[in-house]
Design a protein around this motif. Structure first.
Motif, mmCIF file in Angstrom:
data_model
loop_
_atom_site.group_PDB
_atom_site.id
_atom_site.type_symbol
_atom_site.label_atom_id
_atom_site.label_comp_id
_atom_site.label_asym_id
_atom_site.label_seq_id
_atom_site.Cartn_x
_atom_site.Cartn_y
_atom_site.Cartn_z
ATOM 1 N N LEU A 1 36.693 90.051 15.501
ATOM 2 C CA LEU A 1 35.729 89.495 16.446
ATOM 3 C C LEU A 1 36.375 88.457 17.356
ATOM 4 O O LEU A 1 36.163 88.467 18.583
ATOM 5 C CB LEU A 1 34.557 88.868 15.680
ATOM 6 N N LEU A 2 37.162 87.544 16.771
ATOM 7 C CA LEU A 2 37.816 86.515 17.584
ATOM 8 C C LEU A 2 38.829 87.133 18.544
ATOM 9 O O LEU A 2 38.908 86.727 19.718
ATOM 10 C CB LEU A 2 38.512 85.501 16.672
ATOM 11 N N ALA A 3 39.596 88.108 18.074
ATOM 12 C CA ALA A 3 40.586 88.752 18.940
ATOM 13 C C ALA A 3 39.907 89.485 20.090
ATOM 14 O O ALA A 3 40.387 89.452 21.236
ATOM 15 C CB ALA A 3 41.442 89.714 18.123
ATOM 16 N N THR A 4 38.800 90.162 19.804
ATOM 17 C CA THR A 4 38.052 90.846 20.860
ATOM 18 C C THR A 4 37.555 89.859 21.904
ATOM 19 O O THR A 4 37.682 90.088 23.123
ATOM 20 C CB THR A 4 36.854 91.608 20.255
ATOM 21 N N MET A 5 36.991 88.727 21.439
ATOM 22 C CA MET A 5 36.517 87.705 22.372
ATOM 23 C C MET A 5 37.666 87.137 23.193
ATOM 24 O O MET A 5 37.521 86.878 24.389
ATOM 25 C CB MET A 5 35.816 86.585 21.602
ATOM 26 N N TYR A 6 38.808 86.937 22.553
ATOM 27 C CA TYR A 6 39.962 86.395 23.269
ATOM 28 C C TYR A 6 40.430 87.347 24.364
ATOM 29 O O TYR A 6 40.685 86.940 25.513
ATOM 30 C CB TYR A 6 41.100 86.119 22.293
ATOM 31 N N VAL A 7 40.536 88.631 24.023
ATOM 32 C CA VAL A 7 41.000 89.622 25.003
ATOM 33 C C VAL A 7 40.003 89.740 26.159
ATOM 34 O O VAL A 7 40.386 89.742 27.341
ATOM 35 C CB VAL A 7 41.200 90.995 24.322
ATOM 36 N N VAL A 8 38.726 89.831 25.836
ATOM 37 C CA VAL A 8 37.697 89.959 26.881
ATOM 38 C C VAL A 8 37.666 88.710 27.763
ATOM 39 O O VAL A 8 37.602 88.799 28.996
ATOM 40 C CB VAL A 8 36.313 90.207 26.242
ATOM 41 N N ALA A 9 37.718 87.527 27.141
ATOM 42 C CA ALA A 9 37.667 86.278 27.901
ATOM 43 C C ALA A 9 38.884 86.131 28.800
ATOM 44 O O ALA A 9 38.780 85.698 29.958
ATOM 45 C CB ALA A 9 37.559 85.091 26.953
ATOM 46 N N ASP B 1 36.191 80.698 31.142
ATOM 47 C CA ASP B 1 36.684 79.377 30.817
ATOM 48 C C ASP B 1 36.383 79.044 29.360
ATOM 49 O O ASP B 1 35.244 79.159 28.908
ATOM 50 C CB ASP B 1 36.027 78.333 31.728
ATOM 51 N N PHE B 2 37.400 78.678 28.619
ATOM 52 C CA PHE B 2 37.203 78.172 27.262
ATOM 53 C C PHE B 2 38.283 77.138 27.000
ATOM 54 O O PHE B 2 39.371 77.182 27.571
ATOM 55 C CB PHE B 2 37.236 79.298 26.217
ATOM 56 N N ALA B 3 37.950 76.183 26.137
ATOM 57 C CA ALA B 3 38.793 74.995 25.986
ATOM 58 C C ALA B 3 39.922 75.208 24.992
ATOM 59 O O ALA B 3 39.971 74.605 23.940
ATOM 60 C CB ALA B 3 37.951 73.797 25.561
ATOM 61 N N SER B 4 40.864 76.061 25.318
ATOM 62 C CA SER B 4 42.057 76.199 24.492
ATOM 63 C C SER B 4 43.258 75.731 25.308
ATOM 64 O O SER B 4 43.138 75.367 26.475
ATOM 65 C CB SER B 4 42.243 77.642 24.028
ATOM 66 N N TYR B 5 44.410 75.747 24.697
ATOM 67 C CA TYR B 5 45.625 75.235 25.319
ATOM 68 C C TYR B 5 46.143 76.283 26.290
ATOM 69 O O TYR B 5 46.895 77.192 25.926
ATOM 70 C CB TYR B 5 46.643 74.925 24.224
ATOM 71 N N ARG B 6 45.786 76.170 27.568
ATOM 72 C CA ARG B 6 46.048 77.233 28.539
ATOM 73 C C ARG B 6 47.500 77.279 29.017
ATOM 74 O O ARG B 6 47.902 78.244 29.655
ATOM 75 C CB ARG B 6 45.100 77.089 29.738
ATOM 76 N N LYS B 7 48.292 76.228 28.723
ATOM 77 C CA LYS B 7 49.700 76.280 29.127
ATOM 78 C C LYS B 7 50.451 77.331 28.320
ATOM 79 O O LYS B 7 51.507 77.791 28.747
ATOM 80 C CB LYS B 7 50.346 74.907 28.928
ATOM 81 N N ASP B 8 49.949 77.660 27.161
ATOM 82 C CA ASP B 8 50.567 78.655 26.297
ATOM 83 C C ASP B 8 49.473 79.547 25.725
ATOM 84 O O ASP B 8 49.176 79.495 24.535
ATOM 85 C CB ASP B 8 51.353 77.969 25.179
ATOM 86 N N PRO B 9 48.829 80.358 26.563
ATOM 87 C CA PRO B 9 47.684 81.147 26.087
ATOM 88 C C PRO B 9 48.104 82.185 25.049
ATOM 89 O O PRO B 9 49.007 82.975 25.267
ATOM 90 C CB PRO B 9 47.169 81.809 27.373
ATOM 91 N N SER B 10 47.447 82.129 23.909
ATOM 92 C CA SER B 10 47.693 83.100 22.848
ATOM 93 C C SER B 10 46.479 83.104 21.938
ATOM 94 O O SER B 10 45.585 82.260 22.059
ATOM 95 C CB SER B 10 48.951 82.727 22.044
ATOM 96 N N PHE B 11 46.460 84.044 21.019
ATOM 97 C CA PHE B 11 45.351 84.097 20.072
ATOM 98 C C PHE B 11 45.311 82.836 19.214
ATOM 99 O O PHE B 11 44.245 82.363 18.829
ATOM 100 C CB PHE B 11 45.479 85.339 19.185
#
Length: 406
Positions: A43-51, A57-67
């Motif tokens: 579920l998390l991987a699907t949301m990550y790929v779709v997003a 926009d989601f509050a993760s570390y965008r300088k190094d985007p990864s799962f």
């Protein structure tokens, strides 16, 4: 029913180790945990790929985007700051001198563990944080299973663990938060209390006190246990040696002192008397504006601010419903330790916590209640709750990950 359950527990031999027992007491919860991780990871991987594909926009570390950075969104950034730089000696403030959100709201055990893993593996905070949280999630499932088994039966233990692992908040068992570390310590402390390993309760409770707030409920559970054993002794239901009395009292005092220590430490390091309280209140501003803290008022303040008089009525109804729930015979049959802890932890949330989107996450320590008839009396009922949890987990991920942090 409560007396029968207590007598049954009292008659059981105390194991030499809390983790001893049949192989199924390990294999069953670990199989449940593994299945739940497959679902949550998917579920998390699907949301990550779709997003990522849609530029959401989601509050993760965008300088190094990864799962892994996606799995370390929101509050995990504060744990990263602590793991890599420690705590600030000066609190950040706005132009009016009000304290801003800062790392002092987060306790040190989880980032310290992550720091150790980072040093050993050479990995980033994000990978190490997910690894620590996931392993601790497995431990939480095992200890929850054993706790419910100790106060109930294998049927209740299996289903309570499944409902916990596949709950709408089940994905939090593997993200870079301190939740699973806290749950391992709490469930271990409660299991030790059931088996009368009081010094172990003191050790686990002390570590838990520096992992997340809420460990004072474990001190209350020790007090309830003391009263129950004393009453049983007076009524000649069993021995109550002085060494046990002293151990319970000392363990309770140690856990209580540890649970109250962090605000004192924050004040000593920063030189600001209300450093921790002001830091916690800084998170309230976006919901209810700046407030002076008064115990037992946050839920009413939040409800009144957003729903008016109807909100106040809803809070009263929720509290009445909680009182009804804790008075149920099947809930009381879980034993005075689980009941004392969960009831006092619920009171803690009502007394000090402003209810918002992180409430489902903060309810996770009350998982021992999943062993009650309300959830697992029959296989059909338990299966129904399981399906509900599985169906709501992707909804929770979308709502909490993209509309408000969990």
């Amino acid at each position: 029913m409560t007396n029968v359950a207590e007598a049954s527990r009292a008659s059981r031999p105390v194991p030499r180790s809390l983790l001893s027992g049949p192989r199924s007491a390990w294999s069953a919860p670990l199989v449940i945990w593994a299945g739940s991780r497959i679902l949550s990871t998917l579920l998390l991987a699907t949301m990550y790929v779709v997003a990522t594909a849609n530029g959401w926009d989601f509050a993760s570390y965008r300088k190094d985007p990864s799962f892994f950075t996606f799995s370390g969104s929101w509050d995990a950034s504060f744990y990263r700051t602590i793991a890599e730089h420690g705590y600030p000696s000066t609190l950040p403030t706005d132009g009016d001198g009000h304290v801003l959100p800062n790392p002092w709201a987060f306790l040190p055990v989880f980032p310290a563990l992550v720091r150790v893993v980072m040093s050993v593996t050479g990995g980033s905070f994000w990978v190490a944080g997910v690894l620590v949280a996931t392993v601790a999630g497995a431990g939480a499932c095992v200890l929850l299973y054993r706790l419910v088994l100790a106060v109930g039966c294998a049927h209740r233990a299996r289903w309570a663990t499944a409902l916990f692992a596949f709950a709408p908040t089940g994905f939090l068992l593997q993200v870079a938060y301190a939740e699973t570390t806290f749950l391992v310590l709490l469930f271990g402390g409660l299991l030790a209390l059931v088996h009368r390993r009081y010094w172990l309760v003191a050790v686990l409770g002390t570590v838990a006190a520096f992992t997340k707030p809420g460990v004072l409920a474990l001190a209350v559970a020790l007090a309830v246990h003391l009263v129950v054993r004393w009453v049983g002794f007076v009524r000649r239901r069993g021995p109550f040696p002085w060494r046990d009395r002293i151990a319970i009292v000392v363990a309770g005092l140690v856990v209580a002192v540890a649970g109250l220590a962090w605000p004192v430490i924050a004040s000593a390091v920063t030189g600001r008397p209300d450093a921790y309280l002001d830091t916690e209140l800084s998170w309230w501003v976006g919901f209810v504006g700046r407030q002076h803290f008064a115990p037992l008022t946050p839920w009413f303040v939040m409800a009144g601010r957003w729903l008016g008089p109807i909100g106040i009525v809803l809070v009263v109804l929720v509290l009445v419903g909680a009182l009804w729930f804790f008075r149920r015979r099947d809930v009381r049959a879980l034993g005075p330790e689980a009941l004392g802890f969960t009831a006092s932890y619920a009171l803690y949330l009502v007394a000090v916590f402003l209810p918002q989107q992180s409430l489902p996450r903060l309810l996770m320590p009350m998982a021992p209640l999943l062993g009650s008839d309300v959830f697992v009396r029959t296989r059909r009922r338990a299966l129904t709750w399981l399906v509900v949890g599985v169906c709501l987990q992707p909804v929770a991920i979308v709502l909490l990950w993209f509309l408000g942090y969990p």
